[in-house]
Design a protein around this motif. Structure first.
Motif, short mmCIF file in Angstrom:
data_model
loop_
_atom_site.label_atom_id
_atom_site.label_comp_id
_atom_site.label_asym_id
_atom_site.label_seq_id
_atom_site.Cartn_x
_atom_site.Cartn_y
_atom_site.Cartn_z
N ILE A 56 0.85 -1.19 0.00
CA ILE A 56 0.00 0.00 0.00
C ILE A 56 0.88 1.24 0.00
O ILE A 56 1.85 1.32 0.76
CB ILE A 56 -0.92 0.00 1.23
N ASP A 57 0.53 2.18 -0.84
CA ASP A 57 1.21 3.49 -0.82
C ASP A 57 0.66 4.27 0.38
O ASP A 57 -0.50 4.69 0.39
CB ASP A 57 0.93 4.24 -2.13
N LEU A 58 1.49 4.47 1.39
CA LEU A 58 1.04 5.08 2.64
C LEU A 58 0.93 6.59 2.57
O LEU A 58 0.18 7.20 3.34
CB LEU A 58 1.99 4.69 3.77
N THR A 59 1.68 7.21 1.66
CA THR A 59 1.76 8.67 1.63
C THR A 59 0.40 9.35 1.50
O THR A 59 0.08 10.26 2.29
CB THR A 59 2.70 9.14 0.51
N PRO A 60 -0.44 8.98 0.53
CA PRO A 60 -1.74 9.66 0.42
C PRO A 60 -2.66 9.39 1.61
O PRO A 60 -3.47 10.24 1.97
CB PRO A 60 -2.34 9.11 -0.88
N LEU A 61 -2.52 8.23 2.25
CA LEU A 61 -3.36 7.93 3.41
C LEU A 61 -2.98 8.81 4.59
O LEU A 61 -3.85 9.31 5.31
CB LEU A 61 -3.21 6.46 3.81
N LEU A 62 -1.69 9.02 4.78
CA LEU A 62 -1.22 9.82 5.90
C LEU A 62 -1.49 11.31 5.69
O LEU A 62 -1.45 12.09 6.65
CB LEU A 62 0.28 9.59 6.12
N ALA A 63 -1.78 11.70 4.46
CA ALA A 63 -2.07 13.11 4.17
C ALA A 63 -3.51 13.47 4.53
O ALA A 63 -3.86 14.66 4.59
CB ALA A 63 -1.82 13.40 2.69
N GLY A 73 -13.59 4.14 -1.41
CA GLY A 73 -13.46 4.49 -2.82
C GLY A 73 -12.13 4.12 -3.44
O GLY A 73 -11.87 4.46 -4.60
N LEU A 74 -11.27 3.41 -2.70
CA LEU A 74 -9.93 3.09 -3.19
C LEU A 74 -9.88 1.68 -3.76
O LEU A 74 -10.65 0.80 -3.37
CB LEU A 74 -8.92 3.22 -2.06
N ALA A 75 -8.97 1.45 -4.70
CA ALA A 75 -8.77 0.10 -5.24
C ALA A 75 -8.35 -0.83 -4.12
O ALA A 75 -7.41 -0.54 -3.37
CB ALA A 75 -7.69 0.13 -6.32
#
Length: 362
Positions: A56-63, A73-75
């Protein structure tokens, strides 16, 4: 390089902080420890569940602010947490459990840990409930499945008291423990010394993030009660239940009582303690005590925690440090993951080490 895929159960302050540590310390962990971490699943009561076995790409979640995060709404995402399915079925190496503590039966964290161990996955948790109420059974299950069950953060957050006792005190006979194990109550008692009323000190503690919206577990000693059970069971070899540990909190202490004690050179502290007697019996209790200035716990102030170990050869050894905080608690989880990595790396090394054959003259 050892790589571990993680499933995070709960994505509140602690596991979010762990995700931040993983992101920020990626190069350091690889260089210093030969350790690579990848999050492949996250479940959360509010946000739902998210799975990506490629990482999982954590960067957008932590933002995203915690209260606004949704995986729907995420894949690979769903509004349903799907905890059991994620824990049992997603191919993760380590399940990181960081949900709320239930002091009555340890649920739902107990089931989270059990499902993971039954599935042959390592577990690390900061949750006091499963460890205090069912630690022996869960450790036995972990041994049967040849996996690790780590819970360093269940007592003093990031301050490693369990690992210190287990690894650094070899050859010592530990006869008892005493500790200040709740930063909220310790902060409030310090403010009472300054003449602040309990309600005002509690409101300050909540504003500073030391106390929860419902501070009952802190004020009435239930949080410390679970921690005393863990320490007694892990360090003194006990098998205590909640009803075995007398528990009294600080709600009845008045500012006048605190000031009177201070004038006599005493300081009120909420102390959790356990003592092993010569016959093997272990007594444990949680209660406010007015400690003299020379006591190793008397000078512990604010949200700091400490545990004093009473030993046969070294006398009293005291370990102190932060007992709360999202980053500090996340570090405890990271230290558990590192311990899992090192233990199993050592096993692999031992398995491949050549056997020396005994030779004889003659």
């Amino acid at each position: 390089m050892g790589r571990y895929d993680l499933a995070l159960v709960g994505f509140g302050g602690v596991n979010r902080a762990l995700a931040e540590l993983i992101s920020h310390k990626e190069d350091h962990l690889a260089k210093e420890l030969g350790l690579a971490l990848r999050v492949v699943a996250i479940t959360d009561l509010r946000a739902g569940s998210l799975v990506d076995i490629e990482g999982i790409d954590l960067t957008p979640l932590l933002a995203v602010e915690p209260g606004e995060l949704s995986f729907a709404g995420l894949a690979g995402g769903s509004a349903d947490p799907r905890n059991e399915w994620v824990i049992r079925e997603v191919p993760a190496d380590i399940v990181v459990e960081a949900t709320f503590t239930n002091p009555i039966d340890g649920e739902p964290a107990f089931s989270h840990v059990r499902w993971a161990l039954e599935s042959g996955k390592h577990v690390c948790t900061t949750n006091k409930g499963p460890v205090a109420l069912a630690g022996r059974a869960l450790k036995r299950l972990a041994a049967e499945r040849s996996v690790s069950f780590e819970f360093e953060g269940s007592v003093l957050s990031g301050t490693p008291v369990l690992r210190t006792a287990g690894r650094m005190f070899g050859g010592l006979d530990i006869t008892g423990v005493q500790g200040i194990m709740n930063g909220t109550s310790n902060y409030i008692l310090g403010r009472l010394e300054e003449g602040i009323e309990l309600s005002a000190a509690l409101a300050e503690a909540q504003e500073l993030g030391y106390a929860e919206a419902d501070p009952t577990a802190d004020i009435e000693g239930h949080d410390v009660q679970l921690k005393v059970m863990i320490l007694a069971n892990e360090v003194l070899g006990a098998d205590l239940r909640r009803e075995d540990v007398f528990c009294e909190g600080i709600s009845a202490i008045t500012p006048q009582e605190v000031r009177d004690a201070t004038s006599k050179g005493l300081r009120w502290k909420l102390v959790g303690s356990a003592t092993r007697h010569e016959d093997g019996r272990v007594d444990a209790r949680v209660a406010p005590l007015a400690l003299p200035a020379h006591h190793p716990l008397a000078g512990i102030s604010g949200p700091v925690n400490a545990v004093a170990f009473h030993t046969d050869l070294l006398g009293t050894v005291t370990v102190c440090g932060p007992g709360a905080g999202r980053v500090e608690t996340a570090y405890a989880l990271l230290s558990d993951i590192i311990a899992i990595h090192q233990r199993h790396a050592d096993r692999d090394t031992a398995a491949t080490r050549p056997v020396l054959k005994e030779t004889h003259r003659g």
